[in-house]
Every structure is written in structure tokens, then in C-alpha cells.
Design a protein around this motif. Structure first.
Motif, PDB file in Angstrom:
ATOM      1  N   TYR A 156       0.832  -1.206   0.000  1.00 11.47           N
ATOM      2  CA  TYR A 156       0.000   0.000   0.000  1.00 11.47           C
ATOM      3  C   TYR A 156       0.867   1.257   0.000  1.00 11.47           C
ATOM      4  N   GLY A 157       2.026   1.179   0.632  1.00 12.36           N
ATOM      5  CA  GLY A 157       2.925   2.319   0.704  1.00 12.36           C
ATOM      6  C   GLY A 157       3.426   2.778  -0.666  1.00 12.36           C
ATOM      7  N   LYS A 158       3.617   1.847  -1.591  1.00 14.97           N
ATOM      8  CA  LYS A 158       4.071   2.226  -2.936  1.00 14.97           C
ATOM      9  C   LYS A 158       2.995   2.993  -3.692  1.00 14.97           C
ATOM     10  N   VAL A 159       1.731   2.600  -3.521  1.00 18.94           N
ATOM     11  CA  VAL A 159       0.634   3.311  -4.174  1.00 18.94           C
ATOM     12  C   VAL A 159       0.502   4.711  -3.579  1.00 18.94           C
ATOM     13  N   VAL A 160       0.609   4.811  -2.254  1.00 17.52           N
ATOM     14  CA  VAL A 160       0.533   6.114  -1.596  1.00 17.52           C
ATOM     15  C   VAL A 160       1.728   6.971  -1.989  1.00 17.52           C
ATOM     16  N   GLU A 161       2.890   6.372  -2.154  1.00 16.16           N
ATOM     17  CA  GLU A 161       4.067   7.109  -2.605  1.00 16.16           C
ATOM     18  C   GLU A 161       3.832   7.713  -3.988  1.00 16.16           C
ATOM     19  N   ALA A 162       3.242   6.932  -4.897  1.00 12.23           N
ATOM     20  CA  ALA A 162       2.933   7.446  -6.235  1.00 12.23           C
ATOM     21  C   ALA A 162       1.941   8.595  -6.151  1.00 12.23           C
ATOM     22  N   MET A 163       0.917   8.450  -5.310  1.00 13.96           N
ATOM     23  CA  MET A 163      -0.066   9.521  -5.150  1.00 13.96           C
ATOM     24  C   MET A 163       0.580  10.778  -4.562  1.00 13.96           C
ATOM     25  N   GLY A 164       1.461  10.597  -3.607  1.00  3.77           N
ATOM     26  CA  GLY A 164       2.151  11.739  -3.009  1.00  3.77           C
ATOM     27  C   GLY A 164       3.031  12.465  -4.006  1.00  3.77           C
ATOM     28  N   ILE A 165       3.763  11.722  -4.808  1.00  2.00           N
ATOM     29  CA  ILE A 165       4.613  12.331  -5.840  1.00  2.00           C
ATOM     30  C   ILE A 165       3.764  13.128  -6.810  1.00  2.00           C
ATOM     31  N   LEU A 166       2.635  12.547  -7.242  1.00  2.00           N
ATOM     32  CA  LEU A 166       1.769  13.242  -8.197  1.00  2.00           C
ATOM     33  C   LEU A 166       1.217  14.534  -7.598  1.00  2.00           C
ATOM     34  N   GLN A 167       0.844  14.513  -6.335  1.00  2.00           N
ATOM     35  CA  GLN A 167       0.334  15.731  -5.707  1.00  2.00           C
ATOM     36  C   GLN A 167       1.442  16.757  -5.499  1.00  2.00           C
ATOM     37  N   GLN A 168       2.660  16.312  -5.236  1.00  2.00           N
ATOM     38  CA  GLN A 168       3.788  17.233  -5.069  1.00  2.00           C
ATOM     39  C   GLN A 168       4.115  17.969  -6.363  1.00  2.00           C
ATOM     40  N   VAL A 169       3.932  17.308  -7.502  1.00  2.00           N
ATOM     41  CA  VAL A 169       4.281  17.934  -8.781  1.00  2.00           C
ATOM     42  C   VAL A 169       3.114  18.683  -9.410  1.00  2.00           C
ATOM     43  N   GLY A 170       1.964  18.771  -8.690  1.00  5.84           N
ATOM     44  CA  GLY A 170       0.908  19.643  -9.175  1.00  5.84           C
ATOM     45  C   GLY A 170      -0.430  19.018  -9.508  1.00  5.84           C
ATOM     46  N   ALA A 171      -0.636  17.742  -9.214  1.00  3.13           N
ATOM     47  CA  ALA A 171      -1.939  17.126  -9.485  1.00  3.13           C
ATOM     48  C   ALA A 171      -2.910  17.531  -8.385  1.00  3.13           C
TER      49      ALA A 171
END
Length: 136
Positions: A105-120
Motif C-alpha cells: 500500500y505504501g508504494k501506491v501512496v508514494e505514487a499519489m504523493g509524488i503526483l500531488q507534489q508535482v501539481g496534481a
């Protein structure tokens, strides 16, 4: 005789048809992911452009469907760079994450966090509907 002989043209077209029929299935690209089966409502809005989809496979590698080769695994830094470029060009693009059901689950949350950090602004999760026989 003033007519054009079309038999060679027909032969060439048939050869091209056979070539396209053989190579078309090979052009399909994607990453094999076993999505979790969850009852959910489908997205109702029709996107005006192809959404940005980040896939996390069972090994925890990231894949992006736009701007990069979808068969090339990415690490977090490369995902941040590629997603940042896409979101800077298309800030209103829809963003989805496809996570394998066997990945942490942490890898999916990591992807979501990266996307939100870059402007999603919003990040959606992609799931599969449950099988018809498992519904109660």
C-alpha cells in the motif's frame, strides 16, 4: 490498349494487409497489473484528453502512460520528473493511479504523493469491478 494494369497494385495491397494483420497485435503496449476488485462508480465525466495514468506493478515499479515508454520501469525520482513535465504542460489533466493488488500500500501512496507534489489537484484510483458471482 490504353488501360492500366491494376493486378500488381492489388498484390501489393494484399501483402500490406497481411503485414498489418500480423504486426497489429504486437503493437499493444502496457503493463500487466492485477487490479483490486472493488465495487465503485465509474468516472462520469468524459476527459477531453488522455488522462495521465501511473501504474504500480507487483514489484513496486512505476510506469507512466504519457511522455515515457510504458514498458520502462521508473523509480520515484524519474516519476517525479516525468509527471512534473506532463502536469506543467497540462495542469488540468485527469490523473489516475493503477496499483497491483499484491503491491505494498505504501508504494501506491508514494505514487499519489509524488503526483500531488508535482501539481496534481486530484488523483483517482483505478479498480476492477468485482466478479458477478461474488456479489451478494
Amino acid at each position: 490498349m490504353a488501360q492500366i494494369n491494376v493486378v500488381p497494385y492489388i498484390d501489393v495491397m494484399l501483402v500490406l494487409l497481411v503485414i498489418f494483420l500480423v504486426t497489429a497485435p504486437l503493437l499493444k503496449q502496457g503493463v500487466k497489473v492485477d487490479l483490486p476488485h472493488v465495487p465503485s462508480k465509474p468516472v462520469s465525466s468524459q476527459p477531453t484528453q488522455t488522462p495521465l495514468t501511473v501504474t504500480v506493478n507487483a514489484q513496486g515499479a512505476f510506469f507512466v502512460n504519457q511522455g515515457a515508454n510504458p514498458t520502462q520501469a521508473l523509480d520515484a525520482a524519474a516519476l517525479r520528473h516525468i509527471a512534473g513535465e506532463i502536469l506543467s504542460k497540462h495542469p488540468k489533466i485527469q490523473v489516475y493511479v493503477r496499483g497491483d493488488s499484491h503491491v505494498s500500500y505504501g508504494k501506491v501512496v508514494e505514487a499519489m504523493g509524488i503526483l500531488q507534489q508535482v501539481g496534481a489537484d486530484k488523483v483517482g484510483l483505478v479498480t476492477e469491478p468485482p466478479a458477478a458471482d461474488s456479489r451478494h
